[in-house]
Design a protein around this motif. Structure first.
Motif, short mmCIF file in Angstrom:
data_model
loop_
_atom_site.label_atom_id
_atom_site.label_comp_id
_atom_site.label_asym_id
_atom_site.label_seq_id
_atom_site.Cartn_x
_atom_site.Cartn_y
_atom_site.Cartn_z
N GLY A 241 85.29 60.98 -5.10
CA GLY A 241 84.93 61.78 -3.94
C GLY A 241 86.11 61.95 -3.00
N ALA A 242 85.87 62.62 -1.90
CA ALA A 242 86.93 62.83 -0.91
C ALA A 242 87.48 61.50 -0.41
CB ALA A 242 86.38 63.66 0.25
N GLY A 243 86.61 60.50 -0.25
CA GLY A 243 87.06 59.21 0.24
C GLY A 243 88.05 58.54 -0.69
N ASP A 244 87.84 58.68 -2.01
CA ASP A 244 88.78 58.11 -2.98
C ASP A 244 90.13 58.79 -2.90
OD1 ASP A 244 86.97 56.25 -4.64
OD2 ASP A 244 85.86 58.13 -4.64
N LEU A 245 90.11 60.12 -2.74
CA LEU A 245 91.37 60.85 -2.64
C LEU A 245 92.12 60.47 -1.37
CD1 LEU A 245 90.49 64.43 -3.96
CD2 LEU A 245 91.36 62.44 -5.21
N VAL A 246 91.38 60.28 -0.28
CA VAL A 246 92.03 59.88 0.97
C VAL A 246 92.64 58.49 0.83
CG1 VAL A 246 91.65 59.28 3.39
CG2 VAL A 246 90.60 61.33 2.46
N ALA A 247 91.90 57.57 0.23
CA ALA A 247 92.41 56.20 0.07
C ALA A 247 93.70 56.19 -0.74
CB ALA A 247 91.35 55.32 -0.62
N LEU B 111 95.72 58.80 -1.15
CA LEU B 111 96.70 59.53 -0.36
C LEU B 111 97.33 58.62 0.69
CD1 LEU B 111 97.78 62.48 0.10
CD2 LEU B 111 96.00 62.69 1.84
N VAL B 112 96.49 57.83 1.36
CA VAL B 112 96.99 56.91 2.39
C VAL B 112 97.86 55.82 1.76
CG1 VAL B 112 96.29 55.15 4.05
CG2 VAL B 112 95.13 57.36 4.02
N PHE C 277 102.91 53.28 1.35
CA PHE C 277 103.71 52.43 0.47
C PHE C 277 104.52 53.20 -0.56
CE2 PHE C 277 99.70 50.03 1.43
CZ PHE C 277 100.26 49.20 2.40
N GLY C 278 104.52 54.53 -0.49
CA GLY C 278 105.23 55.30 -1.50
C GLY C 278 104.60 55.11 -2.86
N TYR C 279 105.44 54.85 -3.87
CA TYR C 279 104.95 54.68 -5.23
C TYR C 279 104.64 53.22 -5.58
CZ TYR C 279 106.69 59.42 -6.07
OH TYR C 279 106.91 60.78 -6.02
N THR C 280 104.76 52.33 -4.63
CA THR C 280 104.64 50.89 -4.91
C THR C 280 103.31 50.52 -5.55
OG1 THR C 280 106.09 50.43 -3.03
CG2 THR C 280 104.81 48.59 -3.90
N LEU C 281 102.22 51.16 -5.13
CA LEU C 281 100.89 50.79 -5.64
C LEU C 281 100.37 51.73 -6.72
CD1 LEU C 281 99.08 49.62 -2.37
CD2 LEU C 281 100.13 48.24 -4.17
N LEU C 282 101.26 52.47 -7.36
CA LEU C 282 100.82 53.32 -8.45
C LEU C 282 100.13 52.50 -9.54
CD1 LEU C 282 100.72 56.10 -9.79
CD2 LEU C 282 103.01 55.67 -10.72
N GLY D 175 107.24 60.41 7.11
CA GLY D 175 106.63 59.58 8.15
C GLY D 175 105.43 60.21 8.82
N VAL D 176 104.73 61.11 8.11
CA VAL D 176 103.55 61.78 8.67
C VAL D 176 102.32 60.90 8.44
CG1 VAL D 176 102.06 63.80 8.54
CG2 VAL D 176 104.54 64.06 8.31
N ALA D 177 101.52 60.71 9.48
CA ALA D 177 100.29 59.92 9.37
C ALA D 177 99.08 60.85 9.38
CB ALA D 177 100.19 58.93 10.53
N ILE D 178 98.04 60.47 8.66
CA ILE D 178 96.80 61.25 8.65
C ILE D 178 95.64 60.36 9.06
CG2 ILE D 178 97.62 62.85 6.88
CD1 ILE D 178 95.88 61.29 4.87
N ALA D 179 94.54 61.00 9.45
CA ALA D 179 93.36 60.25 9.88
C ALA D 179 92.71 59.56 8.68
CB ALA D 179 92.36 61.20 10.54
N SER D 180 91.96 58.50 8.94
CA SER D 180 91.20 57.86 7.88
C SER D 180 89.92 58.67 7.63
CB SER D 180 90.84 56.43 8.28
OG SER D 180 90.05 56.44 9.46
#
Length: 439
Positions: free
Chosen positions: A39-45, A47-48, A53-58, A268-273
């Motif tokens: 769902g959208a929540g999974d994509l946001v998680a 994305l965040v 963390f960049g690619y660290t948690l791929l 360095g762009v932040a988005i809402a949860s």
């Protein structure tokens, strides 16, 4: 308790002839579970995670997909190996499972219904800013989902989900290619390394546990039966279908992690949860790549949210109908054949739960979500995944399952680790609730 049950230890083959080899032409339930689970929540998680963390948690996103493959395979294996439904298996473990599911499905459905309608409404309001309000779009999405599931059987439902998954796939892959991922860093991200941040372990576990992990994993076995697969002869096809499901899920989440790593982390762009984070992303995409790309993303956002809506409307209603049928009819009611026949989709329980998912939650769209109910929803939702993992281990290691289809060492190891993961996440979720304000 003793390993005795009214569940048969052998089951006849399906009335149809299973193919000798698995093939792309047979897949379907996997596409449905992938579309519903992401769902959208999974994509946001995801994305965040890429943004922070960049690619660290791929690697964590990939592990999350592997965990869900094992859980969905176990649910599908139970349905095919025993000829019984998952709720029938739960019922054999004791009355406590019935009590848990009854409370869970009522509370979860009430709150989730509002969340799903609001999530589907967000991209539509952004696409048509001079049109209806968010609440009106939410009501329309709920009614369209109700009508679609009410008047169509599984075959039509599957085709519609396949089309929407195609839209999701094209949009996410296009965005991942557009941001030009650093493949060297991406491959490095496959190494299991934790970010040097506070609560890194819990954040990583949350990402693993959140990749397409909901009640829809339990619904997978029901969709397998609804497809017409009702005997052990379909096992190879089901396993191939399940792998396709989570390969598709992997493409979605990895693509969004690429977008977060390249588009947000590097600048360095932040988005809402929450789901509104995807609206923030659409604004970033419009600034960087133009209006056409932003609108294409919003279309993909809608496809992601609406597949989750109609997937839950269908899958969880099917589970509820089986829940009621098993209670009313006894062991005769808990069969995969009753799901395959379409009987459950025509039942009053199926349609009653559809109405429950649609109309009562509309009140929450206008009045806001009641505080205590949201806390209860969070706790029950967190408890469901360990419940699913641990009960599947129990069922698939007992005499309830024919010996040749019981868990092997690998399945037990993966399901055991999944159960431990979800117990940790459940405890964290419970502790994070504002209990001081609850009482």
């Amino acid at each position: 308790m003793a390993e005795t049950t009214d569940t048969p230890t052998s089951v006849p083959e399906a009335s149809g002839t299973p193919p000798r080899k698995s093939s792309w032409r047979y897949i379907g339930p996997g596409i449905v579970v992938a579309a519903t689970g992401v769902g959208a929540g999974d994509l946001v998680a995801t994305l965040v995670a890429g943004s922070n963390f960049g690619y660290t948690l791929l690697w964590a996103a990939v592990v999350g997909c592997l965990v869900k493959i094992s859980l969905a395979e176990a649910a599908g294996r139970w349905h095919l190996a025993t000829g019984r439904t998952l709720f029938d298996g739960w019922h054999s473990l004791g009355r406590w499972t019935t009590a848990f599911f009854a409370v869970y499905v009522v509370v979860w459905g009430f709150v989730y219904g509002a969340a799903a309608m609001a999530s589907s409404a967000l991209p539509l309001q952004a696409l048509f800013p001079d049109g209806w309000s968010l609440r009106t779009w939410g009501v329309v999405c709920g009614l369209v989902g109700l009508a679609f599931v009410w008047f169509n059987r599984y075959a039509v439902f599957e085709k519609a989900m396949t089309v929407l998954v195609g839209v999701m796939f094209v949009v996410t892959v296009y965005l991942a290619a557009r941001v030009t991922p650093n493949l060297g860093d991406a491959f490095a991200g496959l190494l299991p390394v934790l970010p040097d941040e506070k609560d890194a372990v819990l954040n990583t576990l949350g990402l693993i546990g959140g990749v397409g992990g909901t009640i829809t994993l339990a619904a997978y076995g029901y969709w397998v039966n609804a497809k017409g697969w009702t005997g052990p002869g379909w096992m190879k096809v089901m396993r191939f279908d399940n792998r396709v499901a989570y390969a598709t899920t992997g493409v979605f989440v990895i693509s969004m992690l690429f977008v977060g790593a390249e588009l947000l982390h590097s600048s360095g762009v932040a988005i809402a949860s929450g789901d509104r984070g995807l609206l923030d992303l659409s604004e970033v995409l419009e600034d960087r790549y133009g209006t056409a790309t932003a609108k294409l993303f919003l279309i993909g956002f809608f496809a992601t949210s609406f597949t989750s809506l109609i997937g839950v409307w269908h899958g969880v209603s099917l589970m509820f109908a089986d829940f009621v049928g098993r209670l009313r009819e006894g062991p005769a009611g808990g069969t995969g054949a009753s799901v395959a026949s379409g009987e459950r989709q025509r039942s009053w329980a199926f349609r009653g739960y559809l109405l429950w998912l649609t109309f009562p939650p509309m009140v929450l769209l206008f009045q806001g979500q009641p505080f205590r109910l949201v806390i209860l929803y969070g706790v029950l939702g967190a408890a469901f995944m360990p419940f699913l993992s641990l009960t599947l281990i129990w069922l698939l290691n007992s005499s309830r399952t024919p010996r040749q289809w019981r868990n092997g060492p690998l399945s037990n190891t993966v399901l055991g680790l999944a159960g431990l993961l979800f117990v940790v996440l459940c405890v964290k979720q419970v502790l994070d609730q504002p209990w001081g304000d609850f009482f």
